[in-house]
Scaffold this motif. Structure first.
Motif, PDB file in Angstrom:
ATOM      1  N   GLN A  74      52.537   8.915  20.136  1.00 62.21           N
ATOM      2  CA  GLN A  74      53.740   8.808  19.324  1.00 62.21           C
ATOM      3  C   GLN A  74      54.273   7.378  19.447  1.00 62.21           C
ATOM      4  OE1 GLN A  74      53.180  11.667  21.287  1.00 62.21           O
ATOM      5  NE2 GLN A  74      52.610  12.738  19.405  1.00 62.21           N
ATOM      6  N   PHE A  75      54.424   6.733  18.294  1.00 60.07           N
ATOM      7  CA  PHE A  75      54.817   5.320  18.272  1.00 60.07           C
ATOM      8  C   PHE A  75      56.050   5.091  17.407  1.00 60.07           C
ATOM      9  CE2 PHE A  75      50.048   5.027  18.543  1.00 60.07           C
ATOM     10  CZ  PHE A  75      49.957   4.419  19.786  1.00 60.07           C
ATOM     11  N   THR A  76      56.779   4.037  17.742  1.00 58.48           N
ATOM     12  CA  THR A  76      57.678   3.338  16.832  1.00 58.48           C
ATOM     13  C   THR A  76      57.096   1.934  16.701  1.00 58.48           C
ATOM     14  OG1 THR A  76      59.094   2.417  18.571  1.00 58.48           O
ATOM     15  CG2 THR A  76      59.643   4.639  17.754  1.00 58.48           C
ATOM     16  N   PRO A  77      57.543   1.135  15.744  1.00 59.70           N
ATOM     17  CA  PRO A  77      57.012  -0.237  15.675  1.00 59.70           C
ATOM     18  C   PRO A  77      57.150  -0.998  16.988  1.00 59.70           C
ATOM     19  CG  PRO A  77      58.175   0.282  13.652  1.00 59.70           C
ATOM     20  CD  PRO A  77      58.428   1.435  14.594  1.00 59.70           C
ATOM     21  N   GLN A  78      58.317  -0.875  17.630  1.00 60.35           N
ATOM     22  CA  GLN A  78      58.541  -1.610  18.872  1.00 60.35           C
ATOM     23  C   GLN A  78      57.674  -1.091  20.008  1.00 60.35           C
ATOM     24  OE1 GLN A  78      60.103  -4.469  19.457  1.00 60.35           O
ATOM     25  NE2 GLN A  78      59.239  -4.284  21.519  1.00 60.35           N
ATOM     26  N   SER A  79      57.553   0.232  20.126  1.00 68.36           N
ATOM     27  CA  SER A  79      56.750   0.775  21.230  1.00 68.36           C
ATOM     28  C   SER A  79      55.273   0.474  21.030  1.00 68.36           C
ATOM     29  CB  SER A  79      56.988   2.277  21.389  1.00 68.36           C
ATOM     30  OG  SER A  79      56.361   3.029  20.363  1.00 68.36           O
ATOM     31  N   PHE A  80      54.818   0.456  19.762  1.00 64.78           N
ATOM     32  CA  PHE A  80      53.425   0.101  19.502  1.00 64.78           C
ATOM     33  C   PHE A  80      53.173  -1.345  19.904  1.00 64.78           C
ATOM     34  CE2 PHE A  80      50.013  -1.548  16.792  1.00 64.78           C
ATOM     35  CZ  PHE A  80      49.000  -0.650  17.105  1.00 64.78           C
ATOM     36  N   ARG A  81      54.073  -2.234  19.473  1.00 60.24           N
ATOM     37  CA  ARG A  81      53.919  -3.645  19.812  1.00 60.24           C
ATOM     38  C   ARG A  81      53.889  -3.828  21.330  1.00 60.24           C
ATOM     39  NH1 ARG A  81      54.899  -8.920  18.187  1.00 60.24           N
ATOM     40  NH2 ARG A  81      55.494  -8.342  16.066  1.00 60.24           N
ATOM     41  N   SER A  82      54.842  -3.270  22.024  1.00 59.98           N
ATOM     42  CA  SER A  82      54.923  -3.484  23.468  1.00 59.98           C
ATOM     43  C   SER A  82      53.733  -2.862  24.185  1.00 59.98           C
ATOM     44  CB  SER A  82      56.238  -2.922  24.016  1.00 59.98           C
ATOM     45  OG  SER A  82      56.325  -1.519  23.819  1.00 59.98           O
ATOM     46  N   GLY A  83      53.277  -1.690  23.722  1.00 61.20           N
ATOM     47  CA  GLY A  83      52.131  -1.051  24.349  1.00 61.20           C
ATOM     48  C   GLY A  83      50.870  -1.873  24.201  1.00 61.20           C
ATOM     49  N   ILE A  84      50.624  -2.375  22.993  1.00 53.62           N
ATOM     50  CA  ILE A  84      49.441  -3.196  22.751  1.00 53.62           C
ATOM     51  C   ILE A  84      49.532  -4.497  23.536  1.00 53.62           C
ATOM     52  CG2 ILE A  84      48.122  -4.479  21.025  1.00 53.62           C
ATOM     53  CD1 ILE A  84      47.784  -1.433  20.894  1.00 53.62           C
ATOM     54  N   GLU A  85      50.712  -5.093  23.594  1.00 51.91           N
ATOM     55  CA  GLU A  85      50.868  -6.343  24.333  1.00 51.91           C
ATOM     56  C   GLU A  85      50.556  -6.151  25.810  1.00 51.91           C
ATOM     57  OE1 GLU A  85      54.835  -7.536  23.353  1.00 51.91           O
ATOM     58  OE2 GLU A  85      54.195  -8.676  21.584  1.00 51.91           O
ATOM     59  N   VAL A  86      51.017  -5.055  26.390  1.00 55.08           N
ATOM     60  CA  VAL A  86      50.743  -4.808  27.809  1.00 55.08           C
ATOM     61  C   VAL A  86      49.256  -4.566  28.038  1.00 55.08           C
ATOM     62  CG1 VAL A  86      51.125  -3.216  29.727  1.00 55.08           C
ATOM     63  CG2 VAL A  86      53.054  -3.931  28.324  1.00 55.08           C
ATOM     64  N   LEU A  87      48.637  -3.727  27.208  1.00 58.05           N
ATOM     65  CA  LEU A  87      47.201  -3.470  27.352  1.00 58.05           C
ATOM     66  C   LEU A  87      46.397  -4.754  27.208  1.00 58.05           C
ATOM     67  CD1 LEU A  87      46.804  -0.153  25.290  1.00 58.05           C
ATOM     68  CD2 LEU A  87      46.751  -0.413  27.785  1.00 58.05           C
ATOM     69  N   SER A  88      46.803  -5.604  26.273  1.00 59.67           N
ATOM     70  CA  SER A  88      46.109  -6.875  26.058  1.00 59.67           C
ATOM     71  C   SER A  88      46.305  -7.817  27.230  1.00 59.67           C
ATOM     72  CB  SER A  88      46.605  -7.516  24.764  1.00 59.67           C
ATOM     73  OG  SER A  88      45.919  -8.718  24.488  1.00 59.67           O
ATOM     74  N   ASN A  89      47.541  -7.936  27.711  1.00 59.17           N
ATOM     75  CA  ASN A  89      47.831  -8.849  28.821  1.00 59.17           C
ATOM     76  C   ASN A  89      47.150  -8.402  30.110  1.00 59.17           C
ATOM     77  OD1 ASN A  89      49.409 -10.530  27.224  1.00 59.17           O
ATOM     78  ND2 ASN A  89      51.316  -9.467  27.716  1.00 59.17           N
ATOM     79  N   LEU A  90      46.924  -7.093  30.245  1.00 62.60           N
ATOM     80  CA  LEU A  90      46.209  -6.574  31.413  1.00 62.60           C
ATOM     81  C   LEU A  90      44.702  -6.751  31.287  1.00 62.60           C
ATOM     82  CD1 LEU A  90      48.139  -3.220  32.069  1.00 62.60           C
ATOM     83  CD2 LEU A  90      48.132  -5.256  33.541  1.00 62.60           C
ATOM     84  N   GLY A  91      44.251  -7.175  30.106  1.00 63.66           N
ATOM     85  CA  GLY A  91      42.826  -7.344  29.885  1.00 63.66           C
ATOM     86  C   GLY A  91      42.088  -6.037  29.669  1.00 63.66           C
ATOM     87  N   LEU A  92      42.824  -4.979  29.312  1.00 64.81           N
ATOM     88  CA  LEU A  92      42.208  -3.669  29.124  1.00 64.81           C
ATOM     89  C   LEU A  92      41.639  -3.486  27.722  1.00 64.81           C
ATOM     90  CD1 LEU A  92      44.770  -1.399  31.021  1.00 64.81           C
ATOM     91  CD2 LEU A  92      42.488  -2.112  31.779  1.00 64.81           C
ATOM     92  N   ILE A  93      42.098  -4.298  26.776  1.00 67.10           N
ATOM     93  CA  ILE A  93      41.586  -4.219  25.410  1.00 67.10           C
ATOM     94  C   ILE A  93      41.257  -5.619  24.908  1.00 67.10           C
ATOM     95  CG2 ILE A  93      42.802  -2.084  24.826  1.00 67.10           C
ATOM     96  CD1 ILE A  93      44.871  -3.787  23.326  1.00 67.10           C
ATOM     97  N   GLY A  94      40.357  -5.697  23.936  1.00 61.13           N
ATOM     98  CA  GLY A  94      39.955  -6.985  23.382  1.00 61.13           C
ATOM     99  C   GLY A  94      40.713  -7.358  22.127  1.00 61.13           C
TER     100      GLY A  94
END
Length: 206
Positions: free
Chosen positions: A161-181
């Motif tokens: 379940q997403f909102t625009p802000q939660s999607f952005r923040s979730g993807i940013e964290v996954l990306s910064n952790l190096g978990l996604i490309g």
């Protein structure tokens, strides 16, 4: 489904179509590992929220994108659809779902028993209805039974379940952790009286 499968499905539910699309890749599990080419763009419309393992899915998309490729997404905003009463997904949820091939009992119960109406205009006016189980407590039992009798088969529900802000923040964290490309290029606000927003992801720089 392949092209004929889509035609059969449309005929079965009475959906009117004109020119059926050709399907180049068919996977019974929705696994993109069968795709052997790279693309400048991948488009996902109301698909990403159904992925049992979000991290795996995003990495599969990254694999088939060119270096300058973009992942274009249309995503339901949980505030204005039947997911209204279900909590936003968190980074812990994404990480905890690694390895999932099918949806959890939690997701099935939420989808069947905790969902509400799907009229975005009503949601925008503040009329969110009530979760289904408030009308019929047995909806929880139905969800539990459906999950228990599935024998590990895939049940199609929303995992995220997403909102625009939660999607952005979730993807940013996954990306910064190096978990996604992938990383965020743009996330757009949900237009008034609708229940979906758009986002653009790009390949993450090494």
């Amino acid at each position: 489904m392949d092209k004929q499968g889509l035609i059969n499905r449309a005929n079965a539910i009475g959906y009117v179509y004109t020119v059926p699309v050709d399907i180049d890749y068919v996977s019974s599990t929705g696994d993109l590992s069968i795709v052997d080419k790279k693309f400048d763009f991948c488009l996902s419309s109301h698909c990403v929220e159904h992925q049992p393992d979000l991290i795996y899915h995003l990495n599969q998309v990254a694999r088939i994108l060119t270096a300058t490729g973009r992942y274009l997404l249309i995503i339901p905003d949980k505030r204005y659809c039947f997911d209204h009463f279900i909590a936003e997904s968190s980074i812990a949820d994404f990480i905890g779902a690694r390895g999932n091939k099918v949806h959890t009992a939690k997701s099935v119960i939420e989808h069947i028993a905790l969902a509400t109406h799907n009229d975005p205009v009503r949601h925008w006016t503040g009329d969110h209805g009530v979760p289904r189980f408030r009308h019929n407590l047995s909806s929880v039992s139905v969800a539990m039974s459906q999950y228990d009798t599935s024998a590990g088969a895939y049940i199609d529900v929303h995992a995220w379940q997403f909102t625009p802000q939660s999607f952005r923040s979730g993807i940013e964290v996954l990306s910064n952790l190096g978990l996604i490309g992938l990383e965020v290029e743009q996330v757009y606000a949900t237009p008034h009286n609708t229940f979906e927003f758009c986002a653009i992801l790009k390949r993450r720089l090494a």
